[in-house]
Scaffold this motif. Structure first.
Motif, PDB file in Angstrom:
ATOM      1  N   ALA A 225      -8.079   2.634  -1.180  1.00 58.09           N
ATOM      2  CA  ALA A 225      -6.964   2.849  -2.112  1.00 58.09           C
ATOM      3  C   ALA A 225      -6.124   4.021  -1.596  1.00 58.09           C
ATOM      4  O   ALA A 225      -6.679   5.048  -1.197  1.00 58.09           O
ATOM      5  N   PRO A 226      -4.806   3.876  -1.596  1.00 56.92           N
ATOM      6  CA  PRO A 226      -3.962   4.938  -1.043  1.00 56.92           C
ATOM      7  C   PRO A 226      -3.755   6.108  -2.009  1.00 56.92           C
ATOM      8  O   PRO A 226      -3.106   7.095  -1.654  1.00 56.92           O
ATOM      9  N   ALA A 227      -4.268   5.990  -3.217  1.00 54.55           N
ATOM     10  CA  ALA A 227      -4.102   7.073  -4.200  1.00 54.55           C
ATOM     11  C   ALA A 227      -5.159   6.895  -5.282  1.00 54.55           C
ATOM     12  O   ALA A 227      -5.887   5.903  -5.296  1.00 54.55           O
ATOM     13  N   VAL A 228      -5.221   7.874  -6.172  1.00 55.27           N
ATOM     14  CA  VAL A 228      -6.124   7.764  -7.323  1.00 55.27           C
ATOM     15  C   VAL A 228      -5.251   7.719  -8.571  1.00 55.27           C
ATOM     16  O   VAL A 228      -4.320   8.513  -8.706  1.00 55.27           O
TER      17      VAL A 228
ATOM     18  N   ARG B 279       2.815   5.973  -3.540  1.00 54.30           N
ATOM     19  CA  ARG B 279       3.803   6.831  -4.199  1.00 54.30           C
ATOM     20  C   ARG B 279       3.804   6.656  -5.723  1.00 54.30           C
ATOM     21  O   ARG B 279       4.444   7.415  -6.436  1.00 54.30           O
ATOM     22  N   ALA B 280       3.125   5.643  -6.203  1.00 49.44           N
ATOM     23  CA  ALA B 280       3.178   5.356  -7.650  1.00 49.44           C
ATOM     24  C   ALA B 280       2.157   6.183  -8.417  1.00 49.44           C
ATOM     25  O   ALA B 280       1.050   6.435  -7.936  1.00 49.44           O
ATOM     26  N   THR B 281       2.530   6.581  -9.627  1.00 47.27           N
ATOM     27  CA  THR B 281       1.560   7.295 -10.464  1.00 47.27           C
ATOM     28  C   THR B 281       1.044   6.399 -11.604  1.00 47.27           C
ATOM     29  O   THR B 281      -0.035   6.634 -12.133  1.00 47.27           O
TER      30      THR B 281
ATOM     31  N   THR C  91       0.835  -1.197   0.000  1.00 49.98           N
ATOM     32  CA  THR C  91       0.000   0.000   0.000  1.00 49.98           C
ATOM     33  C   THR C  91       0.875   1.255   0.000  1.00 49.98           C
ATOM     34  O   THR C  91       0.586   2.232  -0.713  1.00 49.98           O
ATOM     35  N   ALA C  92       1.960   1.215   0.765  1.00 50.82           N
ATOM     36  CA  ALA C  92       2.861   2.376   0.812  1.00 50.82           C
ATOM     37  C   ALA C  92       3.522   2.601  -0.545  1.00 50.82           C
ATOM     38  O   ALA C  92       3.658   3.746  -1.007  1.00 50.82           O
TER      39      ALA C  92
END
Ligand SMILES: Cc1ncc(C[n+]2csc(CCOP(=O)(O)OP(=O)(O)O)c2C)c(N)n1
Length: 534
Positions: A326-329, A201-203, A196-197
């Motif tokens: 989700a940790p990001a979109v 950070r991933a795009t 998750t971490a």
């Protein structure tokens, strides 16, 4: 007292196996008879290699080892292809063949081959069935096939040993040398936090799903990638684990059509997550060159593991992931690749008398229900179907990809239809591969396993012809004369049809599926069309 053959048959029946596939010789008649008495059907096929492929697919679909039975010498030698296929494609397959009795004189070399030595490197377990060990050895071999990564086991039983009274003792079976079995495991909760971490950070993350996942985890995987809207790609052997018509599906990696595009997508990602990814499916070396975050729950084929990778339980890992937000979109970072992939199929050429491959995919996918099991053979058509067949459900797509051996598709269809009689089965094969095992159409009719076969006719080993052209070699010996597909089908008692019209193809297939009848359709294709897709 029961004989060795009877104990062997009972062990197979007791494991819940109701069919073995094979081709007889006098040396296995007693075992076939004992299987019959134990309620295990013998599916009589026309080549041992085909029997082994059918058995492996039958077994995997039923969640148990497939069993193939052959005679000694030539019959056993014909097991090389299915045992290799089971090894490299992670399929549980127990092969049993006869062998020259141990008590024969040393000078007796007729039909004597070093079978154990030959098949040991491929198999999880190899042994000789004797009157002392029969039940135990068969149980052990079946267990070994189901140890992950799934694979083959091989046993021999001589005709003399088969008729002896079994000693009845449960002789302890020697521990097999366990090849590269990984032991270290990771805590799924901690792994979920770590992943998750990384994702936060991933795009442009991309989840790569491969052969090492269990289809029982399909719903968990679907929930994870859907809830988090994660871009996802699959290898051919994992087709159907996610719905390939969904918006986050990027494509099929590992050497299918549009592979250049897929390799560009892989390179464009800033976080590749290899969920059950096994490089055995990959015909290039990106799996070793790009950084991949591996999530494996068993070693890959051959007991291999990427350096420093520990195993993790997929079900518990996925449960931990879906319990979180989700940790990001990631707003469709691979959209351009997805659009390009889709447009390839529609960017059609017209050539008289042949069908554009994209039209074939559209026609067939509109004609059959989503639960249809599709099998392919090996060649250009495999690349086409591997990339573009829109798989919707787990365990609905079967191809040889680790081994990539021709003559897989039709035999796999026999096994699939027997395992799932209520589901339509569609085999897509090249005219080269079809001529290797078309005779199994008769088997399918005889054993009540009707399916539809589409033969892509281009009069050549087109994939190899394209490779010859690609290497700028002189055109040489890649074309063969035409064998009439319709007559071949009819000779096997199956209705045949030849058409280059997509509508005619779709309606004929639809009728055959509705009526649960076998059908063979020869479809002329232009091999040059593949150039635009590969
Ligand atoms: C048993 C086996 N022999 C040879 C090959 C090499 N090979 C790969 S694809 C191919 C051509 C297959 O021709 P066909 O079945 O007509 O399919 P197409 O490529 O025309 O779609 C060959 C010979 C193989 N993969 N397996």
């Amino acid at each position: 007292m029961p004989t060795t053959a009877a104990v062997t048959a009972k062990a197979i029946a007791d494991a819940g196996i109701d069919r073995v596939f094979g081709l007889p010789g006098g040396e296995i008649l007693v075992l076939i008879d004992e299987l019959r008495r134990a309620g295990v059907d013998f599916v009589l096929m026309r080549h041992e290699a085909n029997a082994g492929i059918a058995a492996a697919v039958y077994g995997k679909l039923r969640g148990q080892p497939g069993v193939v039975l052959t005679t000694l010498g030539p019959g056993a030698a014909n097991l090389m292809l299915p045992l290799s296929s089971a090894y490299l494609d992670q399929e549980p397959l127990l092969a049993i063949s006869a062998q020259i009795p141990a008590e024969f004189p040393d000078s007796h070399t007729h039909q004597l081959l070093p079978l154990r030595e030959t098949y040991s490197p491929l198999c999880q377990y190899v042994d000789t069935i004797t009157r002392q060990n029969a039940g135990e050895v068969v149980r052990r071999a079946l267990d070994e096939c189901m140890r992950r990564p799934f694979g083959p086991a091989y046993l021999t039983l001589s005709a003399r040993e088969a008729v002896k009274d079994a000693a009845g003792s449960n002789v302890a079976v020697a521990e097999a040398a366990l090849k590269g079995r990984a032991t270290s495991t990771e805590d799924p909760g901690r792994k979920a936090i770590e992943l998750t971490a990384l994702l936060a950070r991933a795009t442009r993350p991309l989840v790569l799903i491969g052969l090492g996942i269990q289809s029982s985890n399909a719903q968990r995987i679907r929930r994870w990638v859907t809830d988090w809207n994660l871009p996802v790609a699959v290898t051919p052997k994992a087709k159907g684990i996610v719905d390939e018509t969904s918006g986050n599906f990027v494509g099929v990696i590992s050497g299918m059509a549009a592979d250049g595009l897929m390799c560009e997508a892989l390179a464009a990602s800033d976080l590749l997550v290899g969920l059950g990814l096994d490089p055995v499916e990959v015909d290039k070396t990106w799996h070793a060159e790009l950084p991949i975050h591996w999530l494996l729950e068993s070693a890959n084929v051959g007991g291999r593991l990427p350096a420093g990778v520990a195993l993790v339980d997929h079900a518990r890992l996925l449960d931990a992931l879906v319990a979180e937000q989700a940790p990001a979109v990631w707003p469709a970072p691979f959209q351009a690749f997805q659009d390009k992939r889709r447009s390839l199929l529609n960017d059609r050429t017209e050539s008289a008398g042949t069908m554009w491959p994209g039209d074939m995919i559209h026609a067939l996918s509109s004609a059959v229900p989503t639960e249809t099991i599709v099998t392919t053979d090996v060649g250009s058509h495999k690349y086409l179907f591997g990339q573009f067949w829109p798989s919707r459900q787990p365990e609905t797509f079967w191809m040889s990809n680790g081994l990539s051996g021709m003559a897989y598709g039709l035999s796999a269809a026999v096994g699939a239809k027997l395992a799932r009689p209520d589901v339509p089965v569609l085999a897509a094969v090249g005219d080269g591969g079809f001529s290797m095992n078309a005779q199994e159409l008769e088997t399918a009719e005889r054993v009540g396993a009707p399916f539809v076969t589409v033969v892509l006719e281009d009069g050549s080993y087109s994939l190899i012809k394209l490779a010859q052209e690609g290497r700028k070699l002189e055109r040489y010996r890649m074309d063969f004369g035409r064998i009439d597909t319709v007559k071949m089908a009819e000779a096997c008692g199956v209705q045949g049809l030849r058409t280059s019209n997509p509508d005619e193809l779709a309606s004929a297939v639809k009728v055959a599926v509705e009526r649960r009848r076998s059908l063979v359709v020869g479809v002329p294709v232009n091999y040059e069309d593949y150039r635009r897709l590969f």
